[in-house]
Write a protein that holds these residues in place. Structure first.
Motif, PDB file in Angstrom:
ATOM      1  N   GLY A  25       0.809  -1.363  -0.088  1.00 12.76           N
ATOM      2  CA  GLY A  25       0.060   0.016  -0.182  1.00 12.76           C
ATOM      3  C   GLY A  25       0.903   1.294  -0.108  1.00 12.76           C
ATOM      4  N   HIS A  26       1.775   1.278   0.482  1.00  6.06           N
ATOM      5  CA  HIS A  26       2.965   2.496   0.606  1.00  6.06           C
ATOM      6  C   HIS A  26       3.249   2.601  -0.738  1.00  6.06           C
ATOM      7  CE1 HIS A  26       6.117   5.119   1.889  1.00  6.06           C
ATOM      8  NE2 HIS A  26       6.887   4.238   1.356  1.00  6.06           N
ATOM      9  N   TYR A  27       3.702   1.620  -1.329  1.00  3.10           N
ATOM     10  CA  TYR A  27       4.159   1.604  -2.686  1.00  3.10           C
ATOM     11  C   TYR A  27       3.392   2.264  -3.649  1.00  3.10           C
ATOM     12  CZ  TYR A  27       9.056  -0.323  -1.958  1.00  3.10           C
ATOM     13  OH  TYR A  27      10.243  -0.501  -1.342  1.00  3.10           O
ATOM     14  N   ALA A  28       1.997   1.624  -3.635  1.00  2.00           N
ATOM     15  CA  ALA A  28       1.066   2.101  -4.399  1.00  2.00           C
ATOM     16  C   ALA A  28       0.648   3.695  -4.263  1.00  2.00           C
ATOM     17  CB  ALA A  28      -0.293   1.508  -4.076  1.00  2.00           C
ATOM     18  N   ARG A  29       0.726   3.970  -2.964  1.00  2.00           N
ATOM     19  CA  ARG A  29       0.719   5.719  -2.591  1.00  2.00           C
ATOM     20  C   ARG A  29       1.883   6.203  -3.476  1.00  2.00           C
ATOM     21  NH1 ARG A  29       2.540   9.063   0.443  1.00  2.00           N
ATOM     22  NH2 ARG A  29       3.806   7.756   1.771  1.00  2.00           N
ATOM     23  N   ARG A  30       3.192   5.706  -3.330  1.00  5.65           N
ATOM     24  CA  ARG A  30       4.094   6.352  -3.920  1.00  5.65           C
ATOM     25  C   ARG A  30       4.101   6.374  -5.463  1.00  5.65           C
ATOM     26  NH1 ARG A  30       8.656   7.080  -0.897  1.00  5.65           N
ATOM     27  NH2 ARG A  30       9.272   8.437  -2.614  1.00  5.65           N
ATOM     28  N   ILE A  31       3.816   5.313  -5.997  1.00  4.12           N
ATOM     29  CA  ILE A  31       3.383   5.240  -7.301  1.00  4.12           C
ATOM     30  C   ILE A  31       2.620   6.074  -8.039  1.00  4.12           C
ATOM     31  CG2 ILE A  31       2.566   3.652  -9.153  1.00  4.12           C
ATOM     32  CD1 ILE A  31       5.498   2.888  -8.578  1.00  4.12           C
ATOM     33  N   HIS A  32       1.350   6.385  -7.150  1.00  4.86           N
ATOM     34  CA  HIS A  32       0.405   7.402  -7.638  1.00  4.86           C
ATOM     35  C   HIS A  32       1.050   8.794  -7.552  1.00  4.86           C
ATOM     36  CE1 HIS A  32      -2.829  10.305  -6.513  1.00  4.86           C
ATOM     37  NE2 HIS A  32      -3.350   9.389  -7.797  1.00  4.86           N
ATOM     38  N   GLN A  33       1.911   9.200  -6.606  1.00  2.15           N
ATOM     39  CA  GLN A  33       2.412  10.243  -6.265  1.00  2.15           C
ATOM     40  C   GLN A  33       3.216  10.544  -7.579  1.00  2.15           C
ATOM     41  OE1 GLN A  33       4.647   9.868  -2.581  1.00  2.15           O
ATOM     42  NE2 GLN A  33       3.211  11.380  -1.831  1.00  2.15           N
ATOM     43  N   LEU A  34       4.201   9.503  -7.960  1.00  2.00           N
ATOM     44  CA  LEU A  34       4.987   9.551  -9.382  1.00  2.00           C
ATOM     45  C   LEU A  34       4.411   9.932 -10.490  1.00  2.00           C
ATOM     46  CD1 LEU A  34       7.768   9.298 -10.516  1.00  2.00           C
ATOM     47  CD2 LEU A  34       7.595   6.898 -10.487  1.00  2.00           C
ATOM     48  N   ALA A  35       3.212   9.150 -10.639  1.00  2.00           N
ATOM     49  CA  ALA A  35       2.401   9.288 -11.853  1.00  2.00           C
ATOM     50  C   ALA A  35       1.855  10.572 -11.805  1.00  2.00           C
ATOM     51  CB  ALA A  35       1.178   8.051 -11.813  1.00  2.00           C
ATOM     52  N   VAL A  36       1.299  11.079 -10.801  1.00  3.43           N
ATOM     53  CA  VAL A  36       0.916  12.577 -10.917  1.00  3.43           C
ATOM     54  C   VAL A  36       1.834  13.469 -10.957  1.00  3.43           C
ATOM     55  CG1 VAL A  36      -0.548  14.251  -9.427  1.00  3.43           C
ATOM     56  CG2 VAL A  36      -1.127  11.943  -9.496  1.00  3.43           C
ATOM     57  N   ALA A  37       2.806  13.369 -10.512  1.00  2.22           N
ATOM     58  CA  ALA A  37       4.064  14.456 -10.578  1.00  2.22           C
ATOM     59  C   ALA A  37       4.360  14.505 -12.116  1.00  2.22           C
ATOM     60  CB  ALA A  37       5.130  14.148  -9.689  1.00  2.22           C
ATOM     61  N   LEU A  38       4.702  13.370 -12.530  1.00  3.44           N
ATOM     62  CA  LEU A  38       5.105  13.206 -14.125  1.00  3.44           C
ATOM     63  C   LEU A  38       4.058  13.652 -15.248  1.00  3.44           C
ATOM     64  CD1 LEU A  38       6.986   9.767 -14.127  1.00  3.44           C
ATOM     65  CD2 LEU A  38       7.852  12.062 -14.465  1.00  3.44           C
ATOM     66  N   TYR A  39       2.666  13.522 -14.699  1.00  3.93           N
ATOM     67  CA  TYR A  39       1.593  14.096 -15.580  1.00  3.93           C
ATOM     68  C   TYR A  39       1.858  15.595 -15.497  1.00  3.93           C
ATOM     69  CZ  TYR A  39      -2.964  15.389 -16.837  1.00  3.93           C
ATOM     70  OH  TYR A  39      -4.289  15.858 -17.278  1.00  3.93           O
ATOM     71  N   MET A  40       1.827  16.019 -14.147  1.00  3.20           N
ATOM     72  CA  MET A  40       1.630  17.607 -14.125  1.00  3.20           C
ATOM     73  C   MET A  40       2.718  18.118 -14.655  1.00  3.20           C
ATOM     74  SD  MET A  40      -1.308  17.975 -12.688  1.00  3.20           S
ATOM     75  CE  MET A  40      -1.096  19.596 -12.420  1.00  3.20           C
ATOM     76  N   GLN A  41       4.046  17.621 -14.598  1.00  5.72           N
ATOM     77  CA  GLN A  41       5.130  18.274 -15.263  1.00  5.72           C
ATOM     78  C   GLN A  41       4.832  18.097 -16.796  1.00  5.72           C
ATOM     79  OE1 GLN A  41       8.463  15.842 -14.595  1.00  5.72           O
ATOM     80  NE2 GLN A  41       9.055  16.601 -12.611  1.00  5.72           N
ATOM     81  N   GLU A  42       4.364  17.295 -17.405  1.00  5.55           N
ATOM     82  CA  GLU A  42       3.950  17.554 -18.801  1.00  5.55           C
ATOM     83  C   GLU A  42       2.811  18.148 -19.208  1.00  5.55           C
ATOM     84  OE1 GLU A  42       5.800  16.207 -21.009  1.00  5.55           O
ATOM     85  OE2 GLU A  42       7.392  15.351 -19.746  1.00  5.55           O
ATOM     86  N   SER A 128       3.958  11.725 -20.306  1.00  9.87           N
ATOM     87  CA  SER A 128       4.184  11.335 -18.967  1.00  9.87           C
ATOM     88  C   SER A 128       4.238   9.809 -18.476  1.00  9.87           C
ATOM     89  CB  SER A 128       3.034  11.972 -18.132  1.00  9.87           C
ATOM     90  OG  SER A 128       1.740  11.378 -18.098  1.00  9.87           O
ATOM     91  N   GLN A 129       3.344   9.085 -19.414  1.00  8.17           N
ATOM     92  CA  GLN A 129       3.141   7.993 -19.284  1.00  8.17           C
ATOM     93  C   GLN A 129       4.422   7.084 -19.966  1.00  8.17           C
ATOM     94  OE1 GLN A 129      -0.111   6.356 -17.945  1.00  8.17           O
ATOM     95  NE2 GLN A 129       0.276   8.608 -17.611  1.00  8.17           N
ATOM     96  N   LYS A 130       4.836   7.524 -20.733  1.00  6.49           N
ATOM     97  CA  LYS A 130       6.231   7.056 -21.296  1.00  6.49           C
ATOM     98  C   LYS A 130       7.285   7.245 -20.336  1.00  6.49           C
ATOM     99  CE  LYS A 130       9.440   7.751 -25.189  1.00  6.49           C
ATOM    100  NZ  LYS A 130       9.612   8.608 -26.324  1.00  6.49           N
ATOM    101  N   ARG A 131       7.549   8.238 -19.485  1.00  3.94           N
ATOM    102  CA  ARG A 131       8.530   8.533 -18.708  1.00  3.94           C
ATOM    103  C   ARG A 131       8.263   7.782 -17.486  1.00  3.94           C
ATOM    104  NH1 ARG A 131       8.393  14.676 -17.137  1.00  3.94           N
ATOM    105  NH2 ARG A 131      10.032  13.913 -15.862  1.00  3.94           N
ATOM    106  N   PHE A 132       6.830   7.596 -17.234  1.00  2.00           N
ATOM    107  CA  PHE A 132       6.642   6.503 -16.047  1.00  2.00           C
ATOM    108  C   PHE A 132       7.087   5.292 -16.195  1.00  2.00           C
ATOM    109  CE2 PHE A 132       3.515   3.935 -13.809  1.00  2.00           C
ATOM    110  CZ  PHE A 132       3.529   4.255 -12.400  1.00  2.00           C
ATOM    111  N   LEU A 133       7.016   4.775 -17.106  1.00  2.00           N
ATOM    112  CA  LEU A 133       7.371   3.531 -17.455  1.00  2.00           C
ATOM    113  C   LEU A 133       8.677   3.123 -17.873  1.00  2.00           C
ATOM    114  CD1 LEU A 133       3.947   1.766 -19.078  1.00  2.00           C
ATOM    115  CD2 LEU A 133       4.871   1.554 -16.530  1.00  2.00           C
ATOM    116  N   ALA A 134       9.538   4.331 -18.141  1.00  2.00           N
ATOM    117  CA  ALA A 134      10.796   4.273 -18.864  1.00  2.00           C
ATOM    118  C   ALA A 134      11.974   3.334 -18.035  1.00  2.00           C
ATOM    119  CB  ALA A 134      11.162   5.658 -18.934  1.00  2.00           C
ATOM    120  N   PRO A 135      11.884   3.182 -16.778  1.00  2.00           N
ATOM    121  CA  PRO A 135      13.021   2.565 -16.009  1.00  2.00           C
ATOM    122  C   PRO A 135      12.827   0.949 -16.501  1.00  2.00           C
ATOM    123  CG  PRO A 135      12.040   4.062 -14.581  1.00  2.00           C
ATOM    124  CD  PRO A 135      11.178   4.195 -15.843  1.00  2.00           C
TER     125      PRO A 135
END
Length: 165
Positions: A25-42, A128-135
């Motif tokens: 659940g902690h990782y799910a929250r962090r993943i959500h934060q990352l996805a939103v942050a990348l989305y907002m940057q783009e 943003s989706q591309k950047r999210f999955l890039a690693p």
């Protein structure tokens, strides 16, 4: 109470040395934060939130959709989606019309401005989706998406989105 059998507070207390790095659940929250942050940057320059994007995308995909169905598709409740529709309507991106078969129901359709906004948002959102999955490797990306779908679908009764077959 017998002597020597008294429990201490430490004995009764639950373990508190749990690492957050062991909690999905902690990782799910962090993943959500990352996805939103990348989305907002783009997408920040276009001033459209992730839920507004999902809502507009769904309305453009299904013009004339009702609010209840829309809420289910985007995985939110009708009240929240109602507020999102209010904001999109205020910006001239969607309109609500009375359903011919039920005057209590409103059907939501995109405006020309809404379709143009979606066309402008799409490349940014996709980046943003591309950047999210890039690693991840292509194989890992496919597996990651499959596993997220398994978790979501197997717990559909806990969300506003029904499981897809």
């Amino acid at each position: 109470m017998k002597t020597g059998t008294r429990k201490t507070d430490a004995d009764a207390a639950p373990a508190t040395d749990i690492s957050l790095r062991t909690l999905p659940g902690h990782y799910a929250r962090r993943i959500h934060q990352l996805a939103v942050a990348l989305y907002m940057q783009e997408v920040a320059k276009l001033n459209i939130t992730p839920l507004q994007y999902s809502t507009l995308q769904t309305i453009c995909n299904q013009p004339g959709i009702d609010q209840k169905t829309l809420a289910s598709v985007v995985g939110s409740d009708t009240a929240t989606v109602g507020g999102v529709i209010d904001r999109l309507e205020a910006r001239g991106l969607v309109v609500r019309n009375v359903a011919p078969h039920d005057r209590r129901m409103r059907l939501i359709t995109p405006t020309e401005t809404g379709v143009k906004m979606l066309a402008e948002v799409l490349p940014c959102m996709l980046e943003s989706q591309k950047r999210f999955l890039a690693p991840l490797t292509p194989k890992e990306r496919k597996e990651f998406m499959r596993l997220m779908k398994v978790l979501i679908d197997s717990n559909a009764e806990l969300s506003n989105t029904p499981a897809k077959s």
